[in-house]
Design a protein around this motif. Structure first.
Motif, PDB file in Angstrom:
ATOM      1  N   VAL A  28       8.825  10.002  -6.879  1.00  0.00           N
ATOM      2  CA  VAL A  28       8.820   9.385  -5.855  1.00  0.00           C
ATOM      3  C   VAL A  28       7.655   9.592  -5.004  1.00  0.00           C
ATOM      4  O   VAL A  28       7.339  10.999  -4.526  1.00  0.00           O
ATOM      5  CB  VAL A  28      10.102   9.320  -4.767  1.00  0.00           C
ATOM      6  N   CYS A  29       6.653   8.524  -4.866  1.00  0.00           N
ATOM      7  CA  CYS A  29       5.474   8.905  -4.054  1.00  0.00           C
ATOM      8  C   CYS A  29       5.819   8.510  -2.471  1.00  0.00           C
ATOM      9  O   CYS A  29       6.517   7.668  -2.052  1.00  0.00           O
ATOM     10  CB  CYS A  29       4.546   7.654  -4.256  1.00  0.00           C
ATOM     11  N   LEU A  30       5.682   9.682  -1.730  1.00  0.00           N
ATOM     12  CA  LEU A  30       6.074   9.743  -0.191  1.00  0.00           C
ATOM     13  C   LEU A  30       5.133   8.745   0.435  1.00  0.00           C
ATOM     14  O   LEU A  30       5.565   8.271   1.618  1.00  0.00           O
ATOM     15  CB  LEU A  30       5.837  11.265   0.105  1.00  0.00           C
ATOM     16  N   ARG A  31       3.791   8.745   0.129  1.00  0.00           N
ATOM     17  CA  ARG A  31       2.872   7.932   0.698  1.00  0.00           C
ATOM     18  C   ARG A  31       3.448   6.406   0.717  1.00  0.00           C
ATOM     19  O   ARG A  31       3.474   5.787   1.570  1.00  0.00           O
ATOM     20  CB  ARG A  31       1.578   8.031  -0.039  1.00  0.00           C
ATOM     21  N   ARG A  32       3.887   5.907  -0.573  1.00  0.00           N
ATOM     22  CA  ARG A  32       4.565   4.730  -0.638  1.00  0.00           C
ATOM     23  C   ARG A  32       5.599   4.575   0.021  1.00  0.00           C
ATOM     24  O   ARG A  32       5.976   3.428   0.785  1.00  0.00           O
ATOM     25  CB  ARG A  32       4.655   4.303  -2.149  1.00  0.00           C
ATOM     26  N   ARG A  33       6.540   5.654   0.252  1.00  0.00           N
ATOM     27  CA  ARG A  33       7.837   5.433   0.796  1.00  0.00           C
ATOM     28  C   ARG A  33       7.813   5.240   2.155  1.00  0.00           C
ATOM     29  O   ARG A  33       8.410   4.565   3.001  1.00  0.00           O
ATOM     30  CB  ARG A  33       8.775   6.633   0.526  1.00  0.00           C
ATOM     31  N   LEU A  34       6.643   5.860   2.772  1.00  0.00           N
ATOM     32  CA  LEU A  34       6.371   5.787   4.138  1.00  0.00           C
ATOM     33  C   LEU A  34       5.338   4.666   4.746  1.00  0.00           C
ATOM     34  O   LEU A  34       4.924   4.589   5.720  1.00  0.00           O
ATOM     35  CB  LEU A  34       5.681   7.133   4.740  1.00  0.00           C
ATOM     36  N   SER A  35       5.403   3.641   3.630  1.00  0.00           N
ATOM     37  CA  SER A  35       4.533   2.588   3.696  1.00  0.00           C
ATOM     38  C   SER A  35       3.230   3.033   4.303  1.00  0.00           C
ATOM     39  O   SER A  35       2.377   2.191   5.178  1.00  0.00           O
ATOM     40  CB  SER A  35       5.007   1.426   4.587  1.00  0.00           C
ATOM     41  N   MET A  36       2.404   3.924   3.839  1.00  0.00           N
ATOM     42  CA  MET A  36       0.984   4.635   4.151  1.00  0.00           C
ATOM     43  C   MET A  36       0.241   3.972   3.494  1.00  0.00           C
ATOM     44  O   MET A  36       0.481   3.273   2.405  1.00  0.00           O
ATOM     45  CB  MET A  36       0.955   6.087   4.332  1.00  0.00           C
ATOM     46  N   ALA A  37      -1.207   3.958   3.833  1.00  0.00           N
ATOM     47  CA  ALA A  37      -2.208   3.348   2.966  1.00  0.00           C
ATOM     48  C   ALA A  37      -2.522   4.129   1.725  1.00  0.00           C
ATOM     49  O   ALA A  37      -2.282   5.490   1.749  1.00  0.00           O
ATOM     50  CB  ALA A  37      -3.532   3.454   3.878  1.00  0.00           C
ATOM     51  N   PRO A  38      -2.865   3.382   0.662  1.00  0.00           N
ATOM     52  CA  PRO A  38      -3.162   4.221  -0.696  1.00  0.00           C
ATOM     53  C   PRO A  38      -4.127   5.352  -0.693  1.00  0.00           C
ATOM     54  O   PRO A  38      -4.917   5.195   0.203  1.00  0.00           O
ATOM     55  CB  PRO A  38      -3.712   2.900  -1.684  1.00  0.00           C
ATOM     56  N   ARG A  39      -3.907   6.312  -1.418  1.00  0.00           N
ATOM     57  CA  ARG A  39      -4.575   7.510  -1.364  1.00  0.00           C
ATOM     58  C   ARG A  39      -6.090   7.079  -1.802  1.00  0.00           C
ATOM     59  O   ARG A  39      -6.274   6.147  -2.908  1.00  0.00           O
ATOM     60  CB  ARG A  39      -4.035   8.366  -2.376  1.00  0.00           C
ATOM     61  N   THR A  40      -7.278   7.599  -1.238  1.00  0.00           N
ATOM     62  CA  THR A  40      -8.520   7.205  -1.466  1.00  0.00           C
ATOM     63  C   THR A  40      -9.305   8.361  -2.070  1.00  0.00           C
ATOM     64  O   THR A  40     -10.313   8.293  -2.834  1.00  0.00           O
ATOM     65  CB  THR A  40      -9.339   6.956  -0.196  1.00  0.00           C
ATOM     66  N   GLU A  41      -8.785   9.444  -1.894  1.00  0.00           N
ATOM     67  CA  GLU A  41      -9.492  10.902  -2.374  1.00  0.00           C
ATOM     68  C   GLU A  41      -8.925  11.106  -3.686  1.00  0.00           C
ATOM     69  O   GLU A  41      -7.755  10.951  -3.992  1.00  0.00           O
ATOM     70  CB  GLU A  41      -9.356  12.144  -1.478  1.00  0.00           C
ATOM     71  N   ASP A  42      -9.832  11.950  -4.611  1.00  0.00           N
ATOM     72  CA  ASP A  42      -9.272  12.190  -5.700  1.00  0.00           C
ATOM     73  C   ASP A  42      -8.697  13.830  -5.474  1.00  0.00           C
ATOM     74  O   ASP A  42      -9.105  14.216  -4.430  1.00  0.00           O
ATOM     75  CB  ASP A  42     -10.391  12.204  -6.713  1.00  0.00           C
TER      76      ASP A  42
END
Length: 160
Positions: free
Chosen positions: A66-80
């Motif tokens: 489960v992606c916590l970033r998506r679960r919290l409706s945060m912007a997509p990850r930009t850094e590698d």
């Protein structure tokens, strides 16, 4: 007698594993964390909710990532760079909570704890147990049960 009990509550401490999504620091109750690892070999699941990254193998067990970033409706990850995963159990199933990074374990008392701030992002309020103010930083304590309950909420919404 009651004063002694309230005094004991203020002296109680709780341990939290700190995780990062971008620059935001979150805390997970240490008694809910079973593993910290680098996720590898994630297999996507067709038609799954967007929070589910896929399935992975963790020591012979199939784990839902489960992606916590998506679960919290945060912007997509930009850094590698490598992401980390926190192994959690809920209802007899194992989940991997995908985060940007893992910090240290903090032992915190009631003196830094505050209830969920009224100005906290509305998308986070139901997923949060409170916050701790730490030397210019805010540690947002996540409700693991609520974070992992999204599948139940989606099923209930679909049945209505």
């Amino acid at each position: 007698m009651q004063a002694a009990n309230s005094n004991a509550d203020t002296l109680a401490t709780h341990d939290f594993v700190t995780v990062f999504v971008g620059e935001t620091m979150f805390g997970l109750a240490i008694d809910r964390v079973h593993d910290v690892f680098i996720p590898a070999g994630v297999t996507p699941v067709p038609l799954s909710p967007p929070e589910i990254v896929g399935l992975l193998n963790l020591r012979g067990r199939v784990v839902t990532a489960v992606c916590l970033r998506r679960r919290l409706s945060m912007a997509p990850r930009t850094e590698d760079g490598a992401q980390m995963a926190i192994g959690l159990e809920q209802g007899g199933e194992t989940f991997a909570l995908i985060v940007d990074g893992v910090g240290e374990v903090l032992k915190l008392g009631a003196d830094t704890h505050e209830p969920v701030p009224i100005n906290l992002d509305a998308r986070w309020r139901d997923l949060t147990l409170g916050v701790h103010r730490l030397d210019g930083r805010l540690l947002v304590i996540l409700d693991v049960d609520a974070i992992l309950a999204f599948a139940t909420n989606n099923l209930a919404a679909g049945a209505a």
